[in-house]
Design a protein around this motif. Structure first.
Motif, short mmCIF file in Angstrom:
data_model
loop_
_atom_site.label_atom_id
_atom_site.label_comp_id
_atom_site.label_asym_id
_atom_site.label_seq_id
_atom_site.Cartn_x
_atom_site.Cartn_y
_atom_site.Cartn_z
N THR A 168 10.14 -3.08 -13.36
CA THR A 168 9.82 -1.66 -13.23
C THR A 168 10.52 -0.86 -14.32
OG1 THR A 168 11.61 -1.35 -11.65
CG2 THR A 168 9.43 -1.76 -10.74
N ASP A 186 3.95 -0.48 -13.17
CA ASP A 186 4.68 -0.03 -11.98
C ASP A 186 3.70 0.37 -10.87
OD1 ASP A 186 6.97 -0.42 -13.47
OD2 ASP A 186 7.50 1.71 -13.61
N ARG A 221 2.15 -2.81 -9.44
CA ARG A 221 3.15 -3.49 -8.60
C ARG A 221 3.27 -2.79 -7.24
NH1 ARG A 221 8.79 -5.91 -9.15
NH2 ARG A 221 8.39 -6.13 -11.37
N GLN A 222 3.35 -1.46 -7.28
CA GLN A 222 3.49 -0.68 -6.05
C GLN A 222 2.30 -0.92 -5.12
OE1 GLN A 222 3.76 3.55 -6.73
NE2 GLN A 222 3.57 4.02 -4.57
N GLN A 223 1.08 -0.84 -5.68
CA GLN A 223 -0.12 -1.05 -4.86
C GLN A 223 -0.17 -2.48 -4.31
OE1 GLN A 223 -3.72 0.11 -6.86
NE2 GLN A 223 -3.12 2.26 -6.97
N GLU A 282 2.47 -2.80 -1.52
CA GLU A 282 2.13 -2.02 -0.33
C GLU A 282 1.02 -2.69 0.47
OE1 GLU A 282 1.11 1.94 -1.62
OE2 GLU A 282 3.22 2.49 -1.94
#
Length: 185
Positions: free
Chosen positions: A86, A93, A96-98, A101
């Motif tokens: 990150t 980023d 990665r977040q999606q 989650e």
């Protein structure tokens, strides 16, 4: 653009930077074609957009994911996935977040920064999935890149130092006028 000559150079690695190649702009190279987003543009360079790349997942040809036409986030459940750490790229980023989650069982494996040949070799040697981009679909003979089902794309273009020398600035100005006349108006 006959009044300009381009000399291709091998970039020397700057191992102290997570954006190794970008750190060379204005030092050992004047221009390069590379990806960029708002995070990478905070560094000391400028970009002229040429297009956008799509994300994919690179896996060894004998990996079960290699047989798919397209990979969804859920296909990556319980998989180790190589990706840049990150803070290097807004788009990475966001992806990665999606991913995490929607599929918390994904095990992110951070690289040391942007990808180099060792990253692709690691994906092959350890037979693990790796976040990839459109132009890398044939970067390693043992890797197969399958499109990832996502709307996130990464811009690419001509990158230069924020304050390039006169020759580089002249080249960029003429390039933009020829290839992107609406930008120069």
């Amino acid at each position: 653009m006959p009044k300009f000559q381009i000399r291709l150079v091998q970039l020397q690695e700057d191992l102290n930077s997570s954006n190794r190649e970008y750190a060379m702009l204005g030092r050992s190279s004047d221009l390069m074609v590379g990806t960029f987003d708002s995070t990478t543009l905070k560094h000391a360079f400028s970009a002229t957009k040429l297009g956008s790349y799509h994300f994919g997942i690179a896996v060894r040809s004998d990996h079960p994911l290699a047989q798919l036409e397209e990979i969804s986030f859920s296909d990556l459940a319980h998989q180790k996935v190589l990706m840049v750490p990150t803070g290097i790229s807004e788009k990475n980023d966001l992806l990665r977040q999606q991913l995490l989650e929607k599929v918390p069982s994904i095990q992110p494996i951070d690289t040391t920064g942007r990808y180099d040949i060792n990253t692709f070799n690691k994906a092959v040697e350890e037979n693990i999935a790796m976040i990839s981009l459109t132009p890398w679909k044939r970067i390693h003979p043992n890797l197969v890149t399958v499109p990832l089902k996502t709307d996130i794309t990464v811009d690419y273009g001509l990158l230069s130092a924020k304050l390039p020398g006169k020759k580089t600035a002249d080249f960029l100005h003429e390039f933009i006028q020829i290839n992107h006349p609406k930008i120069s108006q």
